[in-house]
Scaffold this motif. Structure first.
Motif, mmCIF file in Angstrom:
data_model
loop_
_atom_site.group_PDB
_atom_site.id
_atom_site.type_symbol
_atom_site.label_atom_id
_atom_site.label_comp_id
_atom_site.label_asym_id
_atom_site.label_seq_id
_atom_site.Cartn_x
_atom_site.Cartn_y
_atom_site.Cartn_z
ATOM 1 N N PRO A 150 -4.687 6.408 -7.596
ATOM 2 C CA PRO A 150 -4.979 6.601 -6.169
ATOM 3 C C PRO A 150 -6.466 6.849 -5.933
ATOM 4 C CG PRO A 150 -3.136 7.969 -6.891
ATOM 5 C CD PRO A 150 -3.794 7.437 -8.126
ATOM 6 N N CYS A 209 0.835 -1.199 0.000
ATOM 7 C CA CYS A 209 0.000 0.000 0.000
ATOM 8 C C CYS A 209 0.874 1.255 0.000
ATOM 9 C CB CYS A 209 -0.910 0.028 1.216
ATOM 10 S SG CYS A 209 -2.154 -1.274 1.222
ATOM 11 N N LEU A 258 -4.477 10.122 -0.072
ATOM 12 C CA LEU A 258 -4.744 9.182 -1.151
ATOM 13 C C LEU A 258 -4.144 7.831 -0.803
ATOM 14 C CD1 LEU A 258 -3.807 11.468 -4.187
ATOM 15 C CD2 LEU A 258 -6.115 11.013 -3.325
ATOM 16 N N LEU A 259 -4.723 6.776 -1.354
ATOM 17 C CA LEU A 259 -4.239 5.425 -1.103
ATOM 18 C C LEU A 259 -4.201 4.656 -2.418
ATOM 19 C CD1 LEU A 259 -3.505 3.178 0.997
ATOM 20 C CD2 LEU A 259 -5.945 2.572 0.977
ATOM 21 N N VAL A 260 -3.107 3.893 -2.602
ATOM 22 C CA VAL A 260 -2.971 3.000 -3.750
ATOM 23 C C VAL A 260 -2.632 1.615 -3.212
ATOM 24 C CG1 VAL A 260 -1.872 2.609 -5.982
ATOM 25 C CG2 VAL A 260 -1.968 4.932 -5.033
#
Length: 204
Positions: free
Chosen positions: A147, A115, A156-158
Motif C-alpha cells: 500500500p 483498487c 492507504l491505496l493499493v
C-alpha cells in the motif's frame, strides 16, 4: 463515494450495451465495513475464522490469544470498523481474506485496474501487504502490492493493474484479496475502513 470518503482513481466509462449492469460495477465494500454484524465479536479466533459474509481470518499462531471485533460507527465516516486484538503472537503472519462476490469478480478483464482503499488506525506499527488472487479455470493468478499513503489519517491505496498480469483473454471465475500482516506485535490492528473500486485502463 464509499463510507464518506471518495476512492481515488479514474472515472469509469460505460461500454455500449455489451453486458448486464453487474458487469459495470465501479465500487464495492465488504459487509463488515458496510453494516453491523449479528455477531460482532469473536474471541480465541482460530485459523480459519469466518467473520460475517466474505471475510475470513487466517494465521499460523498456535496460541488462541486473538480476537476479532466490529466497532461502533465512527461519527465522521458512519461505517463500522474491524479490529483485530493480539495478546500474544507466536506465528509469522496474520491475514484478512476478503472474498469478492461472483457478480463483481467474473466481469473483471485485463482492461481493468482494481483498487483497494483502506484506512488503518492501530496503536502499534504493523507491516502490511495486499495480494489479489484471480481464479481462471484450474489456474491461479496472484499479484502482491504494498500500500501507498493516500493523504492523511492513515489512508492507504493499493492498485492492481490486471493488464500487467497473466490474465490475458482468460475469464475470471473467482477473486479474493488478502490483507497480510507479517509477524504482528501484541496490540490492536484497526482497519477503520475498506473499499474496492474498479477502473478501466486508459486506451492508447
Amino acid at each position: 463515494m464509499i463510507g464518506g470518503w471518495r476512492l481515488p482513481g479514474r472515472r469509469v466509462p460505460r461500454r455500449a450495451a455489451d453486458g448486464a449492469a453487474a458487469a459495470q460495477w465501479t465500487q464495492w465494500r465488504p459487509e463488515a465495513w458496510l453494516r453491523h454484524l449479528d455477531a460482532p465479536r469473536m474471541t480465541g479466533a482460530t485459523s480459519p475464522s469466518a467473520f460475517g459474509t466474505g471475510l475470513t481470518l487466517f494465521h499460523d499462531c498456535p496460541l488462541s490469544d486473538i480476537a476479532l471485533a466490529q466497532s461502533g460507527s465512527d461519527a465522521a465516516e458512519l461505517t463500522p470498523s474491524v479490529e483485530i486484538s493480539v495478546a500474544q503472537f507466536a506465528g509469522s503472519y496474520l491475514s484478512l481474506v476478503i472474498d469478492v462476490p461472483p457478480d463483481r469478480a467474473q466481469p473483471l478483464t485485463a482492461e481493468d485496474i482494481l483498487c483497494l482503499a483502506l484506512r488503518l488506525t492501530d496503536d502499534r506499527a504493523h507491516h502490511v501487504s495486499a495480494r489479489l488472487n484471480l481464479r481462471t479455470g484450474p489456474n491461479l493468478i496472484t499479484m502482491t502490492r504494498m500500500p501507498v499513503a493516500d493523504g492523511a489519517e492513515g489512508r492507504l491505496l493499493v492498485e492492481f493493474d490486471l493488464g500487467r498480469s497473466d490474465l490475458g483473454e482468460r475469464r475470471v471465475s473467482a477473486a479474493w484479496l488478502d490483507l497480510i500482516f507479517d509477524a504482528p506485535k501484541p496490540g490492536r490492528i484497526v482497519v477503520a475502513d475498506l473499499g474496492v473500486s474498479r477502473h478501466r485502463r486508459a486506451g492508447f
